[in-house]
Design a protein around this motif. Sequence first.
Motif, PDB file in Angstrom:
ATOM      1  N   GLY A 248       6.426  -7.254  -9.760  1.00 32.46           N
ATOM      2  CA  GLY A 248       6.152  -6.716  -8.431  1.00 32.46           C
ATOM      3  C   GLY A 248       6.819  -7.400  -7.253  1.00 32.46           C
ATOM      4  O   GLY A 248       6.149  -7.688  -6.258  1.00 32.46           O
TER       5      GLY A 248
ATOM      6  N   GLY B  40       0.827  -4.606   4.879  1.00 32.05           N
ATOM      7  CA  GLY B  40      -0.371  -3.762   4.856  1.00 32.05           C
ATOM      8  C   GLY B  40      -1.314  -4.025   3.695  1.00 32.05           C
ATOM      9  O   GLY B  40      -2.531  -4.152   3.881  1.00 32.05           O
ATOM     10  N   MET B  41      -0.762  -4.108   2.504  1.00 29.51           N
ATOM     11  CA  MET B  41      -1.638  -4.249   1.330  1.00 29.51           C
ATOM     12  C   MET B  41      -2.473  -5.533   1.428  1.00 29.51           C
ATOM     13  O   MET B  41      -3.652  -5.558   1.091  1.00 29.51           O
ATOM     14  CB  MET B  41      -0.794  -4.278   0.056  1.00 29.51           C
ATOM     15  CG  MET B  41      -1.599  -4.472  -1.199  1.00 29.51           C
ATOM     16  SD  MET B  41      -0.514  -4.487  -2.646  1.00 29.51           S
ATOM     17  CE  MET B  41      -0.724  -2.835  -3.242  1.00 29.51           C
TER      18      MET B  41
ATOM     19  N   ASP C 185       7.493  -1.263   5.737  1.00 25.95           N
ATOM     20  CA  ASP C 185       8.365  -1.928   6.720  1.00 25.95           C
ATOM     21  C   ASP C 185       8.609  -3.381   6.314  1.00 25.95           C
ATOM     22  O   ASP C 185       9.713  -3.913   6.507  1.00 25.95           O
ATOM     23  CB  ASP C 185       7.801  -1.836   8.147  1.00 25.95           C
ATOM     24  CG  ASP C 185       6.337  -2.218   8.265  1.00 25.95           C
ATOM     25  OD1 ASP C 185       5.600  -2.105   7.258  1.00 25.95           O
ATOM     26  OD2 ASP C 185       5.907  -2.624   9.357  1.00 25.95           O
ATOM     27  N   GLY C 186       7.600  -4.013   5.718  1.00 22.57           N
ATOM     28  CA  GLY C 186       7.791  -5.390   5.264  1.00 22.57           C
ATOM     29  C   GLY C 186       8.859  -5.462   4.191  1.00 22.57           C
ATOM     30  O   GLY C 186       9.822  -6.241   4.289  1.00 22.57           O
ATOM     31  N   ALA C 187       8.735  -4.643   3.184  1.00 23.37           N
ATOM     32  CA  ALA C 187       9.696  -4.638   2.071  1.00 23.37           C
ATOM     33  C   ALA C 187      11.097  -4.305   2.559  1.00 23.37           C
ATOM     34  O   ALA C 187      12.092  -4.854   2.073  1.00 23.37           O
ATOM     35  CB  ALA C 187       9.262  -3.623   1.014  1.00 23.37           C
TER      36      ALA C 187
ATOM     37  N   ASP D 105       3.819   0.591   9.219  1.00 30.69           N
ATOM     38  CA  ASP D 105       2.456   0.354   9.715  1.00 30.69           C
ATOM     39  C   ASP D 105       2.361  -0.982  10.459  1.00 30.69           C
ATOM     40  O   ASP D 105       1.272  -1.416  10.835  1.00 30.69           O
ATOM     41  CB  ASP D 105       1.432   0.416   8.574  1.00 30.69           C
ATOM     42  CG  ASP D 105       1.713  -0.586   7.471  1.00 30.69           C
ATOM     43  OD1 ASP D 105       2.655  -1.383   7.605  1.00 30.69           O
ATOM     44  OD2 ASP D 105       0.976  -0.584   6.463  1.00 30.69           O
TER      45      ASP D 105
ATOM     46  N   ASP E 240       0.836  -1.206   0.000  1.00 35.35           N
ATOM     47  CA  ASP E 240       0.000   0.000   0.000  1.00 35.35           C
ATOM     48  C   ASP E 240       0.868   1.253   0.000  1.00 35.35           C
ATOM     49  O   ASP E 240       0.549   2.249  -0.665  1.00 35.35           O
ATOM     50  CB  ASP E 240      -0.909   0.003   1.233  1.00 35.35           C
ATOM     51  CG  ASP E 240      -2.203  -0.767   0.978  1.00 35.35           C
ATOM     52  OD1 ASP E 240      -2.475  -1.107  -0.196  1.00 35.35           O
ATOM     53  OD2 ASP E 240      -2.942  -1.014   1.947  1.00 35.35           O
ATOM     54  N   SER E 241       1.963   1.213   0.741  1.00 38.02           N
ATOM     55  CA  SER E 241       2.845   2.387   0.773  1.00 38.02           C
ATOM     56  C   SER E 241       3.351   2.695  -0.641  1.00 38.02           C
ATOM     57  O   SER E 241       3.483   3.865  -1.025  1.00 38.02           O
ATOM     58  CB  SER E 241       4.022   2.157   1.722  1.00 38.02           C
ATOM     59  OG  SER E 241       4.635   0.919   1.447  1.00 38.02           O
TER      60      SER E 241
HETATM   61  C1  TPP Z   1       8.548 -11.142  -2.945  1.00 35.78           C
HETATM   62  C2  TPP Z   1       7.109 -10.851  -2.668  1.00 35.78           C
HETATM   63  N1  TPP Z   1       6.448 -11.541  -1.712  1.00 35.78           N
HETATM   64  C3  TPP Z   1       5.155 -11.261  -1.439  1.00 35.78           C
HETATM   65  C4  TPP Z   1       4.476 -10.302  -2.137  1.00 35.78           C
HETATM   66  C5  TPP Z   1       3.015 -10.024  -1.845  1.00 35.78           C
HETATM   67  N2  TPP Z   1       2.817  -8.698  -1.254  1.00 35.78           N
HETATM   68  C6  TPP Z   1       2.450  -7.632  -1.983  1.00 35.78           C
HETATM   69  S1  TPP Z   1       2.261  -6.259  -1.091  1.00 35.78           S
HETATM   70  C7  TPP Z   1       2.668  -7.048   0.337  1.00 35.78           C
HETATM   71  C8  TPP Z   1       2.687  -6.297   1.643  1.00 35.78           C
HETATM   72  C9  TPP Z   1       3.830  -5.344   1.720  1.00 35.78           C
HETATM   73  O1  TPP Z   1       3.985  -4.876   3.032  1.00 35.78           O
HETATM   74  P1  TPP Z   1       4.907  -3.628   3.307  1.00 35.78           P
HETATM   75  O2  TPP Z   1       6.156  -3.714   2.564  1.00 35.78           O
HETATM   76  O3  TPP Z   1       5.032  -3.459   4.779  1.00 35.78           O
HETATM   77  O4  TPP Z   1       4.085  -2.428   2.692  1.00 35.78           O
HETATM   78  P2  TPP Z   1       2.602  -1.937   3.092  1.00 35.78           P
HETATM   79  O5  TPP Z   1       1.649  -2.676   2.207  1.00 35.78           O
HETATM   80  O6  TPP Z   1       2.405  -2.258   4.545  1.00 35.78           O
HETATM   81  O7  TPP Z   1       2.640  -0.492   2.806  1.00 35.78           O
HETATM   82  C10 TPP Z   1       2.941  -8.391   0.098  1.00 35.78           C
HETATM   83  C11 TPP Z   1       3.351  -9.371   1.135  1.00 35.78           C
HETATM   84  C12 TPP Z   1       5.207  -9.619  -3.160  1.00 35.78           C
HETATM   85  N3  TPP Z   1       4.655  -8.683  -3.924  1.00 35.78           N
HETATM   86  N4  TPP Z   1       6.506  -9.895  -3.365  1.00 35.78           N
END
Ligand code: TPP
Length: 547
Positions: free
Chosen positions: A411, A469-470, A438-440, A465, A385-386
């Motif tokens: 992606g 999040g997404m 934060d996940g990325a 967050d 989402d970010s």
């Molecule tokens: C390598 C990989 N694993 C899983 C996904 C699926 N995915 C897409 S968005 C997302 C959440 C990302 O979380 P974050 O980076 O914290 O960003 P936020 O959505 O919280 O802003 C996931 C797990 C992906 N795109 N790429």
Amino acid sequence: MAKEVKTGALMAHVLKQEGVKYIFGLPGGHIYPTMEEAEKLGIKFIGTRDEAAAAYAAEGWALATGDLGVCAGTAGPGVTNLFTGMANAWMGRYPIFYIGGKARVTEYDRNELQDFDQISIIQTMTKHARTVYEPKRVPEYTARAISHAINGTPGPAYIEIPRDITDSMVDFDEVHFAENHRAKNRVKAEESVIAEAVALIKEAKKPLIVAGSGVFWSHAQDELTALVNKTGIPVFTRNAARGCYDERSPLYVSYKAKGPILEQSDLIIIVGTRAGYTFSQKMVRPDQKVIRIDIDPVEATNQWDAALTIVGDAKAVLAQLVEAVPESSYPEWAAMPKIVDTKVIEMFDQLCPDPKAYPINPIAFYKELMQEIDDDTIVVIDGGDSATWSYTFLPSYGPGQLMGIAGNAFGPLGVGMGYAMAAKLAHPDKKVLLVTGDGAFGYGIAEYDTCMRYGINITAVIFNDGLWGMIKRSEQRKAPGETNFVGLDLEQNTHYEKVVEGFGGYGELVTNIDDLRPAIQRAVASGKPGCVNVMVNPAIGPKGAGC
Ligand SMILES: Cc1ncc(C[n+]2csc(CCOP(=O)(O)OP(=O)(O)O)c2C)c(N)n1
């Protein structure tokens, strides 16, 4: 007297000839002769902490410069760690040359160290992939692979040399290095075809130009700018073409305004971009006319029926169009991009009744962050989402100044650190901001060690967050009982900024919106790789509040 060199060294000489400045990779005996010779020739080896980051850095280099990116992984796991990057470069059509290690031919199929059939997999996601067995032909194979990577629609190309061959000695003077194989001309269209395009443009009342990565790879920003400015036709730039037209101009159609403007247009001039994710058949009605300009005629079979298909190089064909079109203007139509843009911003503002609230509202976060981006800033985007917010709000004020996870349909989370490091190496005088979920961010955090060792001072701004999040927010949109929320939470209180300090970098935690810009400025000024960890409200996503 014969000048004996290791066969692996021959590849380095071709890289030198091709103007390569950096190889991103992680060492291993199978690729070491190439690495060592490359350094001797002045090609710097940037050793990452994971080959995945090296693959993304090669992409980042290509996306920041428009030129070839190069990376390397040693036999077996070193090469398989490059795979996600390769798939991303394949899906995104990025010009990348991958150097792979390979087990000794004499030991194939004996369960020896790192003997794995890499190339069968790699052939599914590259334009060209070869194992080289004949020492003296290493330069020929390397030059051919690079030519595949950079010509036509760009893409990934791969060469591996088995270790016994890499280590074998060869008489340098007996090896032939091809010269002058780079074409001097670009592919143009016939004048009669250009005349047809001009006729379609003259008939249109609401034309729109959609410019994609092909414009960036052919370095056609000047020709695109000249065409837009001469005709007054609004322009939307996507993927690697972000920044190829002045995003401050009223004729620029922003990411926010794209949907309504596309819908209202009666002629869409599509230059160097493929149909697919975020720009598909369903977004163009049959009554809207389409002109497609692409270096690959096969692209025209994908999804839309064109009124006119032009095969050619974006720079060459745009230059021809600039010559041939008369000056024009569309006063009412040309005012629309800004009108739509303002309306969308007003809509977003409704999600942010209190810009000073804690945890920080994403809209407030982006409105502040936008102000830190100037002509000398490169923005790298990673996250879910970010990233959607980032693409919506963050501008690009030059070619190669905005890149990230949604640059193509693959992606992959985690491109951020590799992209940011390479962007900074390509443009040391520019400020590089990695805006990341934060996940990325977790994928590439060890690369702060790489940043420290090579003095690569990028600044990460974490949209923290505490969630994937997404994915979590899309589950939250389901009816109660329809989801069990499995594995969607992260720890929001993780002090990423302290982890970065642990590597020797600069870190700050931000919980108050007023501190965001000063914290970013201090991190950039610190002269160290930086990290600003920002606590944002997990309840607000790009598709609405409290979902
Ligand atoms: C390598 C990989 N694993 C899983 C996904 C699926 N995915 C897409 S968005 C997302 C959440 C990302 O979380 P974050 O980076 O914290 O960003 P936020 O959505 O919280 O802003 C996931 C797990 C992906 N795109 N790429």
